[in-house]
Every structure is written in structure tokens, then in C-alpha cells.
Design an enzyme around this catalytic site. Sequence first.
Site, mmCIF file in Angstrom:
data_model
loop_
_atom_site.group_PDB
_atom_site.id
_atom_site.type_symbol
_atom_site.label_atom_id
_atom_site.label_comp_id
_atom_site.label_asym_id
_atom_site.label_seq_id
_atom_site.Cartn_x
_atom_site.Cartn_y
_atom_site.Cartn_z
ATOM 1 N N GLU A 115 3.603 -9.804 11.172
ATOM 2 C CA GLU A 115 3.964 -9.730 12.300
ATOM 3 C C GLU A 115 3.079 -10.192 13.411
ATOM 4 O O GLU A 115 1.779 -10.307 13.102
ATOM 5 C CB GLU A 115 4.696 -8.304 12.589
ATOM 6 C CG GLU A 115 3.716 -7.324 12.558
ATOM 7 C CD GLU A 115 4.514 -6.002 12.635
ATOM 8 O OE1 GLU A 115 5.442 -5.761 12.026
ATOM 9 O OE2 GLU A 115 3.894 -5.081 13.212
ATOM 10 N N HIS A 172 -1.911 -0.906 12.010
ATOM 11 C CA HIS A 172 -1.628 -0.944 13.206
ATOM 12 C C HIS A 172 -0.445 0.134 13.607
ATOM 13 O O HIS A 172 0.144 0.962 12.938
ATOM 14 C CB HIS A 172 -0.779 -2.428 13.285
ATOM 15 C CG HIS A 172 0.665 -2.285 12.669
ATOM 16 N ND1 HIS A 172 0.431 -2.756 11.253
ATOM 17 C CD2 HIS A 172 1.775 -2.290 12.973
ATOM 18 C CE1 HIS A 172 1.823 -2.753 10.846
ATOM 19 N NE2 HIS A 172 2.430 -2.321 11.691
ATOM 20 N N ARG A 192 3.602 4.506 5.945
ATOM 21 C CA ARG A 192 3.308 5.087 7.142
ATOM 22 C C ARG A 192 2.046 5.866 6.907
ATOM 23 O O ARG A 192 2.136 6.749 5.715
ATOM 24 C CB ARG A 192 4.364 6.203 7.343
ATOM 25 C CG ARG A 192 4.140 6.634 8.812
ATOM 26 C CD ARG A 192 5.406 7.872 9.383
ATOM 27 N NE ARG A 192 6.585 7.126 9.634
ATOM 28 C CZ ARG A 192 7.675 7.487 8.840
ATOM 29 N NH1 ARG A 192 7.787 8.361 7.995
ATOM 30 N NH2 ARG A 192 8.714 6.548 9.422
HETATM 31 ZN ZN ZN Z 1 4.650 -3.169 11.821
#
Ligand code: ZN
Length: 310
Positions: A115, A172, A192
Site C-alpha cells: 500500500e 506500519h 497485528r
Molecule cells: Zn496496512
Amino acid sequence: MSELIFLEPHFKEVLWGGNKMREAYGYDIPGDDTGEAWVVSTHPAGPSVVKEGPYKGMKLDALYEEHRELFGNLQDEKFPLLIKIIDAKDDLSIQVHPDDAYASEHENGALGKTECWYILDAEPGADIVVGHHAKTRDEMAEMIDEGRWDEFLNVMPIKKGDFFYIPAGTLHAIRKGTLILETQQNSDVTYRVYDYGRLQNGKPRELHLKQSKDVITVPQQPEKTEGPVQAHEGYTEQELVENRLFTVEKYIIDGEAEIENPHPFLIVDVIGGEGDVDGHPIKAGDHFIVPSGYEKILIRGDLEIITSHI
Ligand code: ZN
């Protein structure tokens, strides 16, 4: 000739969401915890809807299924990109996404996720997490297991106009006070790593430490991908990132700009100002797709736009 495809976003209310999109873009958001607007989405969890024209009311996933000619008869089973605006009133968890190979093997053939983020607005003092400071895989695992977050995370101050490339494997997190435009592979697979010890309905949210340690790239410092700003008569153009998955560019228009579309499709996100595209009024918060075969658009006005294509 086919028409430009203007889209209506799909909104998501989340614990960390805010209400900035109402004022910034005039969106009719569902509440003051609206964290995400899926502005160009074929994702079944939140498809955007065609706003006007011959396909008015159609969901973008159905349009992609039934009118593949608008997308250059792409062979991809799923539309390849997903564009979101994210309004973070609180910190998002520290996370990482797998690449295509890992996701395909461990997540039932899912795609990985690379992304990138364009900072639309940031409150004074806002920051972001991109990358980490571990030098070896062992040190990375140790820092995670021992919770040495201050030492581990690479935290950077941000301001409006900054751009970050987040290839799969990059640790990130978006943090509070940030409004961003996210261009990403059309995938949802997220691991996560750390959630600041927060509770949701009395319980901590699930962490995915094994998968995270598998996929985090080591070493990892943020990669600068922006090209030079090219000045033209009436506008400037800058490539923000180009890779095998997508190309993202930024235009600042003060007059007019002709943008060519030799691609299967071109996504245009209007992030500032107002004007028109081929006579159709546009303003900040509008998002549209230039379909295959629509060879060029003429944009006029005082505008900032981000374009993306595969
Ligand atoms: Zn992400």
C-alpha cells in the site's frame, strides 16, 4: 464513447474513527467515528456505488464483473486496487501485511498487500510508524517478545503532502490526528503486532505474532519513491511511486492539464480545490474512474489530484 465513472464512497465506523471527512469533503458520513471511506472499492465488505450515468446505482464489483470491457478486459478475477480515505482520531494498531506468496500459501490463496499513503492533513505533532530498528530477524523477534516498542518502532513526524510507500512486509501504523489517502492492493490480510495494550469490549484484540515475525522485512528503513516535480504550462506532475502493482501520481493544476489514459483504467482522486473534467464539475472529495478506451481527460481549475493505475 464510454463515460467517466463517478463513485459514491462506502463508509466504515470504527473505534478510532473521526468526523473530519464531513467538513473536508462534504461527505454524508454516518457518525463521528467514521474512520474509513472506501472511495474506489469492489470489496464485498464495502463496495463503492456508481453515482450517475448509464450505470447509476450499480456497485463497482458488479460493474467490474459485468462490464469488464470498461476495464480493458482485465484477466484479474478481482479488481486489483482499493482506494480509501482514512481519518484516524486515535492510533491504529501496529501491523504488517504479507506478500502475495505468503498470503497465497497461508491465507487460502488471498493476495498480499502493498500500500501507500498520501498525507491529506495532519494535526501539529502528528507522527506515523514506518519500518523498525532491528538489525537481524532474531533481534526483531526479541524486541517484539520483550515489548521494546520505543526502541523497535521507526516513528516519523508527518505533515500534509508527505508520501509513504508501504511494501508488503513493512511494519506500519497510522496514528492519531492523521487524514490520509491510501492506495493499496485489493486485499484485507493484516497481521497485528501490537495494539498498545488496549481493550475492546473488555478484551485485547487478537495479535498475530507468529505470522508477523514470518513476514516483517529485516532490516527495514522507509524507502523514498517520489520522482522529481515536473513543471508544465498550467500544472505540475510528480510520480509518487511506480512498481509492478501500481503507479501513483500527483498533479497540481492551476489552469488546465491533459492526462492520457493508455491503461486498462485510470483512477482519479480529487483531493483539493475545484474545477471540471471534460466539462463535468469536480471538487475535493470526488473520485472517478476513466474507463478503458477513454483516451484522455482535460482537467481545468485549481485542483490537486492523485491518479493511480496498474
Ligand atoms: Zn496496512
